[in-house]
Design a protein around this motif. Structure first.
Motif, PDB file in Angstrom:
ATOM      1  N   SER A 233     -15.610  -4.210  -4.824  1.00  0.00           N
ATOM      2  CA  SER A 233     -16.121  -2.875  -5.163  1.00  0.00           C
ATOM      3  C   SER A 233     -15.405  -2.339  -6.401  1.00  0.00           C
ATOM      4  N   PRO A 234     -15.917  -1.239  -6.960  1.00  0.00           N
ATOM      5  CA  PRO A 234     -15.226  -0.649  -8.123  1.00  0.00           C
ATOM      6  C   PRO A 234     -13.842  -0.121  -7.752  1.00  0.00           C
ATOM      7  N   ARG A 235     -13.530  -0.081  -6.449  1.00  0.00           N
ATOM      8  CA  ARG A 235     -12.224   0.404  -6.025  1.00  0.00           C
ATOM      9  C   ARG A 235     -11.174  -0.698  -5.970  1.00  0.00           C
ATOM     10  N   SER A 236     -11.545  -1.902  -6.387  1.00  0.00           N
ATOM     11  CA  SER A 236     -10.669  -3.062  -6.154  1.00  0.00           C
ATOM     12  C   SER A 236      -9.276  -2.926  -6.776  1.00  0.00           C
ATOM     13  N   ARG A 237      -9.174  -2.111  -7.822  1.00  0.00           N
ATOM     14  CA  ARG A 237      -7.857  -1.974  -8.463  1.00  0.00           C
ATOM     15  C   ARG A 237      -7.018  -0.880  -7.822  1.00  0.00           C
ATOM     16  N   ARG A 238      -7.606  -0.197  -6.862  1.00  0.00           N
ATOM     17  CA  ARG A 238      -6.878   0.847  -6.147  1.00  0.00           C
ATOM     18  C   ARG A 238      -6.494   0.282  -4.784  1.00  0.00           C
ATOM     19  N   PRO A 239      -5.662   1.016  -4.039  1.00  0.00           N
ATOM     20  CA  PRO A 239      -5.118   0.402  -2.817  1.00  0.00           C
ATOM     21  C   PRO A 239      -6.150   0.057  -1.734  1.00  0.00           C
ATOM     22  N   PHE A 240      -5.849  -1.010  -1.001  1.00  0.00           N
ATOM     23  CA  PHE A 240      -6.555  -1.331   0.241  1.00  0.00           C
ATOM     24  C   PHE A 240      -5.529  -1.119   1.342  1.00  0.00           C
ATOM     25  N   VAL A 241      -5.761  -0.117   2.172  1.00  0.00           N
ATOM     26  CA  VAL A 241      -4.782   0.189   3.219  1.00  0.00           C
ATOM     27  C   VAL A 241      -5.402  -0.153   4.566  1.00  0.00           C
ATOM     28  N   ALA A 242      -4.807  -1.146   5.248  1.00  0.00           N
ATOM     29  CA  ALA A 242      -5.345  -1.545   6.549  1.00  0.00           C
ATOM     30  C   ALA A 242      -4.482  -0.951   7.652  1.00  0.00           C
ATOM     31  N   LEU A 243      -5.143  -0.386   8.631  1.00  0.00           N
ATOM     32  CA  LEU A 243      -4.430   0.281   9.710  1.00  0.00           C
ATOM     33  C   LEU A 243      -4.977  -0.224  11.037  1.00  0.00           C
ATOM     34  N   ASN A 244      -4.095  -0.733  11.869  1.00  0.00           N
ATOM     35  CA  ASN A 244      -4.553  -1.175  13.181  1.00  0.00           C
ATOM     36  C   ASN A 244      -4.458  -0.018  14.168  1.00  0.00           C
ATOM     37  N   CYS A 245      -5.608   0.537  14.509  1.00  0.00           N
ATOM     38  CA  CYS A 245      -5.609   1.738  15.352  1.00  0.00           C
ATOM     39  C   CYS A 245      -5.068   1.454  16.745  1.00  0.00           C
ATOM     40  N   ALA A 246      -5.227   0.214  17.218  1.00  0.00           N
ATOM     41  CA  ALA A 246      -4.775  -0.109  18.573  1.00  0.00           C
ATOM     42  C   ALA A 246      -3.259  -0.049  18.656  1.00  0.00           C
ATOM     43  N   ALA A 247      -2.589  -0.259  17.517  1.00  0.00           N
ATOM     44  CA  ALA A 247      -1.130  -0.307  17.541  1.00  0.00           C
ATOM     45  C   ALA A 247      -0.514   1.059  17.250  1.00  0.00           C
ATOM     46  N   LEU A 248      -1.369   2.077  17.200  1.00  0.00           N
ATOM     47  CA  LEU A 248      -0.899   3.407  16.798  1.00  0.00           C
ATOM     48  C   LEU A 248      -0.670   4.279  18.029  1.00  0.00           C
ATOM     49  N   PRO A 249       0.576   4.629  18.337  1.00  0.00           N
ATOM     50  CA  PRO A 249       0.780   5.477  19.511  1.00  0.00           C
ATOM     51  C   PRO A 249       0.195   6.869  19.274  1.00  0.00           C
ATOM     52  N   GLU A 250      -0.383   7.420  20.324  1.00  0.00           N
ATOM     53  CA  GLU A 250      -1.074   8.712  20.245  1.00  0.00           C
ATOM     54  C   GLU A 250      -0.244   9.778  19.514  1.00  0.00           C
ATOM     55  N   THR A 251       1.059   9.784  19.787  1.00  0.00           N
ATOM     56  CA  THR A 251       1.901  10.838  19.216  1.00  0.00           C
ATOM     57  C   THR A 251       2.075  10.686  17.702  1.00  0.00           C
ATOM     58  N   LEU A 252       1.808   9.491  17.176  1.00  0.00           N
ATOM     59  CA  LEU A 252       2.057   9.273  15.747  1.00  0.00           C
ATOM     60  C   LEU A 252       0.786   9.261  14.901  1.00  0.00           C
ATOM     61  N   VAL A 253      -0.371   9.320  15.581  1.00  0.00           N
ATOM     62  CA  VAL A 253      -1.636   9.181  14.858  1.00  0.00           C
ATOM     63  C   VAL A 253      -1.710  10.137  13.678  1.00  0.00           C
ATOM     64  N   GLU A 254      -1.429  11.413  13.956  1.00  0.00           N
ATOM     65  CA  GLU A 254      -1.619  12.417  12.920  1.00  0.00           C
ATOM     66  C   GLU A 254      -0.679  12.227  11.749  1.00  0.00           C
ATOM     67  N   SER A 255       0.624  12.031  12.029  1.00  0.00           N
ATOM     68  CA  SER A 255       1.561  11.917  10.910  1.00  0.00           C
ATOM     69  C   SER A 255       1.326  10.623  10.147  1.00  0.00           C
ATOM     70  N   GLU A 256       0.930   9.577  10.851  1.00  0.00           N
ATOM     71  CA  GLU A 256       0.664   8.299  10.194  1.00  0.00           C
ATOM     72  C   GLU A 256      -0.554   8.405   9.263  1.00  0.00           C
ATOM     73  N   LEU A 257      -1.596   9.035   9.748  1.00  0.00           N
ATOM     74  CA  LEU A 257      -2.823   9.117   8.949  1.00  0.00           C
ATOM     75  C   LEU A 257      -2.751  10.168   7.857  1.00  0.00           C
ATOM     76  N   PHE A 258      -2.140  11.303   8.176  1.00  0.00           N
ATOM     77  CA  PHE A 258      -2.239  12.422   7.239  1.00  0.00           C
ATOM     78  C   PHE A 258      -0.916  12.797   6.587  1.00  0.00           C
ATOM     79  N   GLY A 259       0.185  12.241   7.088  1.00  0.00           N
ATOM     80  CA  GLY A 259       1.477  12.544   6.480  1.00  0.00           C
ATOM     81  C   GLY A 259       2.179  13.685   7.181  1.00  0.00           C
ATOM     82  N   ILE A 260       3.391  13.914   6.743  1.00  0.00           N
ATOM     83  CA  ILE A 260       4.193  14.939   7.406  1.00  0.00           C
ATOM     84  C   ILE A 260       4.985  15.705   6.356  1.00  0.00           C
TER      85      ILE A 260
END
Ligand code: ATP
Ligand code: MG
Length: 500
Positions: A233-260
C-alpha cells in the motif's frame, strides 16, 4: 590579525558550513572550492583512500562527475595519505614521486603541488589526502601548509559524518527493500483459484486505505496477508504495528493502544500508544475476537473519531491509521452470542478476506511444499528434493495446522535429511500422526481373514497412537509389541498423517 590568522579564522566559518553539508559529493566540492580560494591555487582535489584496493579515488579532480582512481602507492597524494606527512613539491616533473599519468589523463599541466593527509581525528588513521595544485604566484609556503592542514582536519570530520550518514541511509534503504521483499505479495504462494482471487483482491485495493478483516483457521496465512496488504500500500514506508489482542490483559488495553499521560500515577511512565505509533501507517489487530466488549467499544470510538485520548490526558490526538484485523474465530457467531460488537465488525470488515484451510487448496500443497523446501535449503545450505511420492502423500494428507504445519513438516524433513531426495520413507520416521479416520469400510469389504485382521490391527494401532499422544514406546507396550515391531506395522499400514 595576521594573514595566517585571518585564514585560520575563515576556516572556522567554512567548517560550520561543511558540517551542515550531508551530501558527500557536495561537501567535497565545497571543501575544494574553499581550498583553492584560501591558498590562491588553481585547483584542489580531495582523494579518499580505499584501503582494500590500496587506491585513491576522487570525484573532484576532473571538475566533472567522472571518478578518478589510481594506485595509492604512486604519486604525491598517495605519499601524503600513506605516510601521514605533508608533501610540498616545488617542481612536479622533477620529483620522482610525481605521477604524471594523471596529467596525461586530464590534459592538465601540474607545476607545483602541496598535499596533506586527511586523518580521522579519533584514531589518527589516514582516510585520504587533500591536494592543491599550481599556486598562482610562486610556490606553496609553510603558511599554506598550515592552512591546508587545518582545512584538512575540519574536512576530515565533515567527510566522516557525511559518509556515515550516507552509509546509514543506504543501509536503511537496503533493509527496507529486504522487509518489503519478504512481505510482498510475491511471497504468497498458490495457484488455486482461491489464493489467486485473494492476490487479485490485494492488487485491486493496493492504492486504498480501507480496513480489512482477515479470517481463517490457525496457520492459514492471515499474518502474511496483513503484511502484504501493508507493504503493497502507499503506507508501506510508514510503520506496520502488529498487536496481538489475545495477549493483552484487560487492564492494559487502554494504555497500550492509546498511550498514557505523564503524572497519571506514581511509577507509571508516560508513553505513546500503538495507534499513535502506527500514525500514517497500519495497525494490525490480530486475534481481535479475543478483545473484551469494553475494549471493543474503545477501538470503535477511535475508528469513528480518528483521534485518540491518552490515559489521564485531556487532549485528543488525531491519528491517521489503517486498521487490519484478523481472527480465527467465527465473528458472526460471536455477534450472535453477544461477545462481539456488530457495529465494530462492520467497521473492520469493509473488505473481508477469508483464508482457505489447506484442505480446501490441496492443489497448492506441492507448490507450497517446494517453496518451503527451497527456503529451508537456502537457510541450511543443503540441496534437497522431494520425491513425487512424497508430494502425492502430502497432497492427500490432512493438515489440521494448515500451511504452518506443512511448513514445520518440511523444516523437520530438511533437518533430518540424510540423502538428497526426500522419499515417502522419510515421512514415516518420527511423525506417527495416525489416520484420524480409520478405514472402517475395509472391514466390511474384507474378502479374507487376513484382510480383516490387518484392518483391525490398523485401527487398534491408530487408536493407540492417538491416545498416547503418538508416543511409540507407550503405544507398543500397550499393544504388546516391541517398538521396532510397532514401527514396522506403522510403515506397512502407512499409519501417518499421510495415509488417508
Ligand atoms: N500462501 C502462502 N504462501 C507462502 N507461505 C505461506 C502461505 N500461507 C501461509 N504461509 C506461511 O505459513 C506460516 C503461517 O502463516 P501465518 O502466521 O500468516 O498464519 P496465521 O493465519 O496468522 O496463523 P495464526 O492464526 O496461528 O496466527 C507463515 O510462515 C507463513 O509465511
Ligand atoms: Mg497470525
Amino acid at each position: 590579525m595576521s594573514p595566517l590568522h585571518e585564514k585560520l579564522s575563515a576556516i572556522l566559518t567554512i567548517s560550520q558550513q561543511m558540517n551542515s553539508e550531508r551530501d558527500l559529493s557536495a561537501l567535497l566540492d565545497l571543501v575544494a572550492r574553499e581550498a583553492t580560494r584560501l591558498l590562491d591555487a588553481d585547483r584542489a582535489s580531495i582523494f579518499l583512500l580505499d584501503k582494500q584496493r590500496m587506491e585513491l579515488w576522487s570525484k573532484v579532480a576532473l571538475g566533472n562527475d567522472e571518478i578518478l582512481r589510481f594506485d595509492a602507492r604512486k604519486g604525491i597524494a598517495g605519499a601524503a595519505a600513506l605516510t601521514g606527512k605533508v608533501v610540498n613539491v616545488g617542481d612536479a616533473y622533477n620529483d620522482e614521486r610525481f605521477n604524471s599519468t594523471i596529467d596525461s589523463q586530464t590534459g592538465y599541466r601540474t607545476r607545483n603541488l602541496l598535499a596533506v593527509p586527511l586523518q580521522n581525528l579519533i584514531d589518527g588513521e589516514s582516510v585520504g589526502a587533500f591536494e592543491v595544485l599550481n599556486k598562482r604566484t610562486g610556490q606553496f609556503d609553510w603558511e599554506d601548509e598550515e592552512v591546508l592542514k587545518s582545512l584538512a582536519a575540519q574536512a576530515a570530520i565533515a567527510i566522516q559524518t557525511a559518509r556515515s550518514i550516507g552509509e546509514l541511509t543506504r543501509e536503511n534503504a537496503n533493509l527496507r527493500r529486504e522487509v518489503e521483499g519478504r512481505y510482498s505479495r510475491r511471497q504468497i504462494v498458490g495457484a488455486s483459484p482461491k489464493i489467486q482471487a485473494i492476490l487479485q483482491l490485494i492488487e485491486r485495493i493496493r492504492d486504498s486505505s480501507v480496513n480489512v478483516l482477515v479470517s481463517g483457521e490457525s496457520g492459514t496465512g492471515k499474518d502474511l496477508i496483513a503484511r502484504a496488504l501493508h507493504y503493497s500500500s502507499p503506507r508501506s514506508r510508514r510503520p506496520f504495528v502488529a498487536l496481538n489482542c489475545a495477549a493483552l490483559p484487560e487492564t492494559l488495553v487502554e494504555s497500550e493502544l492509546f498511550g498514557i499521560e505523564r503524572g497519571v500515577a506514581t511509577g507509571v511512565n508516560p508513553r505513546i500508544g500503538q495507534f499513535q505509533a502506527a500514525d500514517g501507517g497500519t495497525i494490525f489487530l490480530d486475534e481481535i475476537g479475543d478483545l473484551s466488549l469494553a475494549a471493543q467499544a474503545k477501538i470503535l470510538r477511535v475508528l469513528e473519531s480518528k483521534v485518540v485520548e491518552r490515559v489521564g490526558g485531556r487532549t485528543s490526538i488525531p491519528v491517521d491509521v489503517r486498521v487490519l484485523a484478523a481472527s480465527n474465530k467465527d465473528l458472526e457467531a460471536e455477534i450472535r452470542k453477544g461477545t462481539f460488537r456488530e457495529d465494530l465488525y462492520y467497521r473492520l470488515k469493509v473488505i473481508h478476506i477469508h483464508m482457505p484451510s489447506l484442505r480446501e487448496i490441496r492443489e497448492d500443497i506441492s507448490l507450497l511444499a517446494n517453496h518451503f523446501l527451497a527456503e529451508c535449503c537456502r537457510d541450511s545450505g543443503k540441496q534437497l528434493e522431494l520425491s513425487p511420492g512424497v508430494l502425492r502423500r502430502m497432497s492427500e494428507a490432512d493438515w489440521p495446522g494448515n500451511v504452518r504445519q506443512l511448513q514445520n513438516e518440511i523444516k523437520r524433513l530438511v533437518a533430518c535429511a540424510r540423502k538428497p531426495v526426500i522419499t515417502e520413507d522419510d515421512l514415516l520416521e518420527g511423525i506417527p500422526e495416525a489416520d484420524p479416520k480409520p478405514r472402517r469400510e475395509s472391514t466390511s469389504q474384507a474378502a479374507s481373514l487376513k484382510n480383516a485382521v490387518e484392518s483391525l490391527e490398523r485401527e487398534m494401532i491408530g487408536e493407540m497412537l492417538r491416545s498416547t499422544g503418538h508416543n511409540q514406546q507407550k503405544a507398543a507396550r500397550a499393544l504388546g509389541l516391541s517398538r521396532q515391531g510397532l514401527i514396522n506395522k506403522i510403515k506397512r499400514y502407512r499409519l501417518t498423517q499421510f495415509a488417508r
